[in-house]
Design a protein around this motif. Sequence first.
Motif, mmCIF file in Angstrom:
data_model
loop_
_atom_site.group_PDB
_atom_site.id
_atom_site.type_symbol
_atom_site.label_atom_id
_atom_site.label_comp_id
_atom_site.label_asym_id
_atom_site.label_seq_id
_atom_site.Cartn_x
_atom_site.Cartn_y
_atom_site.Cartn_z
ATOM 1 N N VAL A 163 0.883 -1.347 -0.152
ATOM 2 C CA VAL A 163 -0.060 -0.020 -0.097
ATOM 3 C C VAL A 163 1.245 1.225 -0.166
ATOM 4 N N ALA A 164 0.819 2.068 -1.161
ATOM 5 C CA ALA A 164 1.751 3.268 -1.350
ATOM 6 C C ALA A 164 0.762 4.574 -0.571
ATOM 7 N N GLU A 165 -0.411 4.587 -0.792
ATOM 8 C CA GLU A 165 -1.174 5.783 -0.371
ATOM 9 C C GLU A 165 -2.435 5.268 0.045
ATOM 10 N N ALA A 166 -3.046 6.159 0.955
ATOM 11 C CA ALA A 166 -4.123 5.778 1.508
ATOM 12 C C ALA A 166 -5.039 7.081 1.684
ATOM 13 N N GLY A 167 -6.279 6.987 1.591
ATOM 14 C CA GLY A 167 -7.275 7.918 1.837
ATOM 15 C C GLY A 167 -7.868 8.128 3.050
ATOM 16 N N GLU A 168 -8.410 8.930 3.370
ATOM 17 C CA GLU A 168 -8.996 9.101 4.928
ATOM 18 C C GLU A 168 -9.615 7.828 5.215
ATOM 19 N N GLY A 169 -9.535 7.627 6.487
ATOM 20 C CA GLY A 169 -9.916 6.082 7.004
ATOM 21 C C GLY A 169 -9.198 4.947 6.673
ATOM 22 N N ALA A 170 -8.203 5.007 6.022
ATOM 23 C CA ALA A 170 -7.465 3.886 5.451
ATOM 24 C C ALA A 170 -5.942 3.587 5.736
ATOM 25 N N SER A 171 -5.634 4.948 6.791
ATOM 26 C CA SER A 171 -4.434 4.904 6.806
ATOM 27 C C SER A 171 -3.382 3.855 7.566
ATOM 28 N N ASP A 172 -4.251 3.000 8.223
ATOM 29 C CA ASP A 172 -3.639 1.768 8.757
ATOM 30 C C ASP A 172 -3.133 1.002 7.930
ATOM 31 N N TRP A 173 -3.252 1.061 6.718
ATOM 32 C CA TRP A 173 -2.919 -0.017 5.505
ATOM 33 C C TRP A 173 -1.576 0.386 5.105
ATOM 34 N N LEU A 174 -1.030 1.765 5.327
ATOM 35 C CA LEU A 174 0.121 2.216 4.538
ATOM 36 C C LEU A 174 1.390 1.353 4.755
ATOM 37 N N ASN A 175 2.046 1.019 3.642
ATOM 38 C CA ASN A 175 3.346 0.324 3.919
ATOM 39 C C ASN A 175 3.029 -1.182 3.913
ATOM 40 N N LYS A 176 1.992 -1.832 4.235
ATOM 41 C CA LYS A 176 1.670 -3.080 4.311
ATOM 42 C C LYS A 176 1.662 -3.709 2.985
ATOM 43 N N GLU A 177 2.150 -5.103 3.432
ATOM 44 C CA GLU A 177 2.281 -6.211 2.008
ATOM 45 C C GLU A 177 0.865 -6.533 2.148
ATOM 46 N N VAL A 178 0.155 -6.731 0.820
ATOM 47 C CA VAL A 178 -1.283 -7.178 0.927
ATOM 48 C C VAL A 178 -1.504 -7.691 -0.350
ATOM 49 N N ILE A 179 -2.448 -8.555 -0.306
ATOM 50 C CA ILE A 179 -3.393 -9.211 -1.587
ATOM 51 C C ILE A 179 -4.671 -8.688 -1.447
ATOM 52 N N ILE A 180 -5.359 -8.509 -2.672
ATOM 53 C CA ILE A 180 -6.658 -8.027 -2.847
ATOM 54 C C ILE A 180 -7.688 -8.953 -3.171
ATOM 55 N N ASN A 181 -9.005 -9.161 -2.664
ATOM 56 C CA ASN A 181 -9.869 -9.899 -2.901
ATOM 57 C C ASN A 181 -10.552 -9.060 -3.998
ATOM 58 N N PRO A 182 -10.749 -9.969 -5.127
ATOM 59 C CA PRO A 182 -11.174 -9.310 -6.509
ATOM 60 C C PRO A 182 -12.811 -9.473 -6.438
ATOM 61 N N SER A 183 -13.357 -10.227 -5.416
ATOM 62 C CA SER A 183 -14.765 -10.352 -5.527
ATOM 63 C C SER A 183 -15.586 -9.149 -4.735
ATOM 64 N N HIS A 184 -15.832 -8.203 -5.628
ATOM 65 C CA HIS A 184 -16.427 -6.974 -5.006
ATOM 66 C C HIS A 184 -18.109 -6.819 -5.008
ATOM 67 N N ASN A 185 -18.598 -5.983 -4.113
ATOM 68 C CA ASN A 185 -20.092 -5.855 -4.035
ATOM 69 C C ASN A 185 -20.874 -6.933 -3.986
ATOM 70 N N TRP A 186 -20.436 -8.065 -3.152
ATOM 71 C CA TRP A 186 -21.186 -9.325 -3.316
ATOM 72 C C TRP A 186 -22.694 -9.001 -2.880
ATOM 73 N N GLY A 187 -23.017 -8.403 -1.931
ATOM 74 C CA GLY A 187 -24.424 -8.359 -1.515
ATOM 75 C C GLY A 187 -24.770 -8.839 -0.086
ATOM 76 N N GLU A 188 -25.975 -8.735 0.255
ATOM 77 C CA GLU A 188 -26.356 -9.305 1.756
ATOM 78 C C GLU A 188 -26.413 -10.759 1.726
ATOM 79 N N HIS A 189 -26.858 -11.539 0.531
ATOM 80 C CA HIS A 189 -27.332 -12.712 0.766
ATOM 81 C C HIS A 189 -25.822 -13.695 0.542
ATOM 82 N N PRO A 190 -25.621 -14.549 1.649
ATOM 83 C CA PRO A 190 -24.183 -15.293 1.195
ATOM 84 C C PRO A 190 -24.335 -16.427 0.081
ATOM 85 N N GLN A 191 -25.531 -16.779 -0.214
ATOM 86 C CA GLN A 191 -25.810 -17.776 -1.076
ATOM 87 C C GLN A 191 -25.562 -17.337 -2.420
#
Length: 332
Positions: free
Chosen positions: A66-94
Amino acid sequence: MKAIVLESAENPLVIKEVAKPTPGPGEVLVQIKAAALNRRDWWITIGKYAGIKYPTILGADGAGIVAEAGEGASDWLNKEVIINPSHNWGEHPQFQGKEFKILGLPDDGTMAEYVLVKAEYLYPKPAHLTFEQAAALPLAGITAYRALFIKAHIKKGDKVLVVGVGAGTGSFTLQFAVAAGAQVFVTSSTDEKIEQAKQLGAAAGVNYKAQDWAQELKHLSGGGFDIVVDSALGPDFNKIPDLCNPGGRIVFFGGTAGNIPELDARPLFWKQLQLLGTTMGTQGDFKAMLAFVNEHRIVPVVDEIFPLADAKKAFDKMGAAKQFGKIVISLT
């Protein structure tokens, strides 16, 4: 920043300089160290995928810092991460909701020096993995995990058949099932890939180009399978219900071999079989998949790593289906 851009139908892969995005509230900018290809990316480049738009930066899978972070996300700065590509799943787990999307189309993806994502989709990179190995994990990993654990309810001692083990999802399904204590069998188009699968723990495998592949699998398994995981469908799917034990679960998440022709449904109800479709997974599925990978120290199978300049070669290899495991592009 440099990026692999889906420029147009005539120029589907263009490496070019594009503007580096700026994170807003709750967003981060991840400096990508490695990105991995999925079959989805290749289908997009040949125009056989829904919702294609130009221009788009491709790539669902990525790992970086993580190279830059917006408001509310600064805890991630400089952390090694992977990204979940499954976005906006919705409310139902099924099942996913109408707003569900996969990173890399319509939103710009990971095949760039930087990618903009919401911080909620970040997870710590498993410490035992390199960036290249970690980049191989997200899309295929969550797909395989949900197929086995959420849909098929795999348990120790199950007999599992992985159809087409050479794909990224196939290799993860094999690794996850072995780690769960199942006895795993595989099919592939080459004897070489079957041998590679055995090195990962497969009990046996059959080349599906052989005329009697289904009969051979039934013999090797001692009668049949409790779980079959398939991403091909096509005419050979008709043989799978006969390979299942009573109460068996057939899970599928793709159709690379085409639609299923006329199917004899009698084995489905007579043997109480379940035919289960699945796509990607929830945030909870992704978190559980990562915990499983960390617990069992699973290392994704990386077939080959290409530099960004050789992205076309990477896509050509994906199109030819010559890989075993994942094809990765390094951006370092």
